[in-house]
Design an enzyme around this catalytic site. Sequence first.
Site, short mmCIF file in Angstrom:
data_model
loop_
_atom_site.label_atom_id
_atom_site.label_comp_id
_atom_site.label_asym_id
_atom_site.label_seq_id
_atom_site.Cartn_x
_atom_site.Cartn_y
_atom_site.Cartn_z
N ASP A 1 -2.78 -8.98 -2.33
CA ASP A 1 -2.94 -7.99 -3.39
C ASP A 1 -4.41 -7.57 -3.45
O ASP A 1 -5.30 -8.43 -3.55
CB ASP A 1 -2.50 -8.58 -4.73
CG ASP A 1 -2.49 -7.54 -5.84
OD1 ASP A 1 -1.46 -6.83 -5.95
OD2 ASP A 1 -3.49 -7.42 -6.56
N ASN B 1 -8.72 3.44 -8.86
CA ASN B 1 -8.04 4.70 -9.20
C ASN B 1 -8.62 5.32 -10.46
O ASN B 1 -8.81 6.55 -10.55
CB ASN B 1 -6.54 4.45 -9.38
CG ASN B 1 -5.80 4.39 -8.06
OD1 ASN B 1 -6.22 5.00 -7.08
ND2 ASN B 1 -4.70 3.65 -8.02
N ASP C 1 -6.17 6.03 -2.30
CA ASP C 1 -5.46 6.18 -1.02
C ASP C 1 -6.38 5.80 0.14
O ASP C 1 -5.94 5.18 1.13
CB ASP C 1 -4.97 7.62 -0.85
CG ASP C 1 -3.85 7.98 -1.81
OD1 ASP C 1 -3.28 7.04 -2.43
OD2 ASP C 1 -3.54 9.17 -1.95
N GLU D 1 -0.36 -1.70 -4.25
CA GLU D 1 -1.48 -2.29 -3.52
C GLU D 1 -1.15 -3.69 -3.02
O GLU D 1 -2.05 -4.46 -2.67
CB GLU D 1 -2.72 -2.36 -4.42
CG GLU D 1 -2.65 -3.34 -5.57
CD GLU D 1 -1.98 -2.77 -6.82
OE1 GLU D 1 -2.22 -3.32 -7.90
OE2 GLU D 1 -1.25 -1.77 -6.71
#
Length: 368
Positions: free
Chosen positions: A246, A254, A263, A289
């Site tokens: 993770d 973000n 991204d 993720e």
Amino acid sequence: MAANRTGLMRIVLGSDPLLARLIGYWAATAALYLICAVLLLVQVRIGTADPELAIWLIGAGLTGITFFAGVVRANPVLKLRPSQLAVPQSLFAVACNIGAYAVTGPLRGGWLMFLLVVMVFCAFSLRPRHAMMLCAAALGMLGCTMAYLAGTDPAAYPPRVEAMHFAFAACTLIAVTLLTGEMNKLRSRLMRQKQDLVDAMATIRKLATLDELTSLANRRHMNEVLVEQERRHEAAGQPTCIALIDLDFFKSVNDRFGHAAGDAVLRSFSNAARSELRGQDVLARWGGEEFLLLLPGTQLEQARLAVQRMAERVAAAPLAELGNDLRITFSAGLAQRRPGEPFADTITRADKALYHAKSSGRNRISEG
């Protein structure tokens, strides 16, 4: 015995599919030559063909097909295109057929039908432009031969009869050449459509198994891999490890830099992590993720070292979207599959280990 037969076929046909196909075409041509040779001998026997010229023509035909057999078999070295092989063979076949027309007297008209067969066979192997050139060459040779026969022996080869023979031959040869040219265009169009369909199917299969953003295996494909690996594991009994990975603080990336930067982080992780994978390892985007790493044939300690190397490679990857001073880190939960344990249970243990790694401060590997 079967092995010897297979070895002999490999020697004769070679291992190249194109070469095998060219030899197949030559074999069909050789069979047609042999049929024509038998018919010539029959005509010699019944007295409708010149014996000396017929035997000479049969010898020339056999010599020609033997020569072309050697050229076709040596093509892997000569590197000739199929059209470069087909054109001289076609001209030779036409010449032999017109030669048979010249030596068979009253039954010569039958050889015009064989000339039609030759043109059809050759036209399927040639491009339309080459087929039209062959048709023009055939009519030129046939016209010159008929004119010579009518001029030197008008009693046996009446000029009017030869003119009608030529007219019929010209009409049929031109019509057949045009029709086969259209069929070749249709075949080429169908082959292109087939290739487009094959490419589309390959793209669909790729999209069905890969995550579009990271180009890693997607969750659906990874589940298929796990099912297959579970079957192999039971048969081989090899150790297998699972790692759930993770990315740390991905949501804040973000929020601060936008989804485009997020991204870019996922792609950067994918590129860096892939460089540490072995041939049998599989890394998949498990969701958001989170990533799942399958390490077949790997003990727990080896797996931990592999994930640690991956973490170092990922952290060292530059990422302009986050600034030069920021790096990607991840937390990982690692578990080795127990004998007879479903992979779902192994993943659950890896997930618990991942939770422990995240709750312990992140950027670390825990074992479950």
